[in-house]
Design a protein around this motif. Structure first.
Motif, PDB file in Angstrom:
ATOM      1  N   SER A 109       2.964   4.616  -7.158  1.00 48.88           N
ATOM      2  CA  SER A 109       3.106   4.561  -5.711  1.00 48.88           C
ATOM      3  C   SER A 109       3.644   5.879  -5.179  1.00 48.88           C
ATOM      4  CB  SER A 109       4.041   3.416  -5.301  1.00 48.88           C
ATOM      5  OG  SER A 109       5.350   3.675  -5.758  1.00 48.88           O
ATOM      6  N   VAL A 110       3.328   6.136  -3.910  1.00 53.81           N
ATOM      7  CA  VAL A 110       3.805   7.324  -3.209  1.00 53.81           C
ATOM      8  C   VAL A 110       4.477   6.837  -1.932  1.00 53.81           C
ATOM      9  CG1 VAL A 110       3.149   9.472  -2.057  1.00 53.81           C
ATOM     10  CG2 VAL A 110       1.942   8.752  -4.121  1.00 53.81           C
ATOM     11  N   ASN A 111       5.763   7.172  -1.766  1.00 56.19           N
ATOM     12  CA  ASN A 111       6.524   6.749  -0.594  1.00 56.19           C
ATOM     13  C   ASN A 111       7.122   7.962   0.092  1.00 56.19           C
ATOM     14  OD1 ASN A 111       6.137   4.080  -1.479  1.00 56.19           O
ATOM     15  ND2 ASN A 111       7.950   4.211  -2.759  1.00 56.19           N
ATOM     16  N   VAL A 112       7.190   7.908   1.413  1.00 58.43           N
ATOM     17  CA  VAL A 112       7.843   8.967   2.168  1.00 58.43           C
ATOM     18  C   VAL A 112       9.291   8.532   2.367  1.00 58.43           C
ATOM     19  CG1 VAL A 112       7.926  10.232   4.339  1.00 58.43           C
ATOM     20  CG2 VAL A 112       5.728   9.676   3.299  1.00 58.43           C
ATOM     21  N   ARG A 113      10.215   9.305   1.797  1.00 54.43           N
ATOM     22  CA  ARG A 113      11.644   8.989   1.920  1.00 54.43           C
ATOM     23  C   ARG A 113      12.241   9.543   3.198  1.00 54.43           C
ATOM     24  NH1 ARG A 113      14.984  11.182  -2.590  1.00 54.43           N
ATOM     25  NH2 ARG A 113      16.471  11.068  -0.905  1.00 54.43           N
ATOM     26  N   ARG A 140       8.533  10.446  -2.507  1.00 56.50           N
ATOM     27  CA  ARG A 140       8.920   9.901  -3.815  1.00 56.50           C
ATOM     28  C   ARG A 140       7.677   9.364  -4.506  1.00 56.50           C
ATOM     29  NH1 ARG A 140       9.626   4.755  -5.406  1.00 56.50           N
ATOM     30  NH2 ARG A 140      10.815   4.441  -7.281  1.00 56.50           N
ATOM     31  N   LEU A 141       7.437   9.845  -5.724  1.00 57.87           N
ATOM     32  CA  LEU A 141       6.340   9.339  -6.555  1.00 57.87           C
ATOM     33  C   LEU A 141       6.944   8.457  -7.637  1.00 57.87           C
ATOM     34  CD1 LEU A 141       5.158  12.019  -5.312  1.00 57.87           C
ATOM     35  CD2 LEU A 141       3.743  12.123  -7.324  1.00 57.87           C
ATOM     36  N   ALA A 142       6.469   7.219  -7.740  1.00 55.69           N
ATOM     37  CA  ALA A 142       6.884   6.323  -8.820  1.00 55.69           C
ATOM     38  C   ALA A 142       5.755   6.297  -9.844  1.00 55.69           C
ATOM     39  CB  ALA A 142       7.156   4.926  -8.282  1.00 55.69           C
TER      40      ALA A 142
END
Length: 165
Positions: A109-113, A140-142
């Motif tokens: 997943s890719v999230n914008v922190r 943030r890359l998980a």
């Protein structure tokens, strides 16, 4: 007593017939334990090498097709996640960049922190609109296969890469 001596004689005959097999049996045991140790070492190497493989895949993806309007400032990489600090020119560039990050192998997943417009410096020349200001983004890359939740920064080894500017 007679039975006992007969059994003892039979045991000695069996031991003598097995004597030539002691060396091959010991060698087979040694080889089996060496193979088990090699397999354990290979699993450990794969486990410890996975963060480096992920980092190389990420850097390769970032370098392969440069997106215009992206200035990467910092990369924080741990075994289970990566944080990218960047300045991007517009919202459209952000969408393209996030899509490229989702295409990196092994990314779950890719999230914008964090998402904010950069503040203009006091002595900089005035800009005509807010759209001229770069957008500061922390992404943030998980990674796939992360069994444990993210640990604190003190308890994990970190690799930081900063832009020399």
């Amino acid at each position: 007593m007679w039975q006992r001596s007969r059994v003892e004689a039979h045991r000695l005959v069996v031991e003598q017939s097995m004597a030539p097999l002691r060396a091959p049996y010991a060698e087979a045991q040694r080889l089996a334990s060496a193979a088990a140790a090699q397999q354990a070492a290979a699993r450990l190497t794969e486990q410890h090498g996975k963060p480096l493989i992920r980092m190389v895949a990420l850097l390769d993806a970032l370098a392969s097709a440069g997106t215009v309007g992206v200035a990467l400032h910092q990369i924080e990489h741990r075994g289970d996640e990566t944080h990218l600090h960047a300045a991007l020119a517009s919202e459209n560039v952000i969408a393209d960049w996030l899509e490229r990050l989702r295409q990196v192998p092994d990314v779950e997943s890719v999230n914008v922190r964090e998402f904010k417009r950069a503040q203009q410096a006091g002595n900089a020349k005035p800009r005509t609109s807010a759209d001229d200001d770069p957008i500061r983004v922390i992404t943030r890359l998980a990674w796939h296969g992360t069994a444990a939740p993210a640990q604190s920064a003190e308890s994990t080894s970190r690799m930081k890469v900063r832009n020399p500017e």
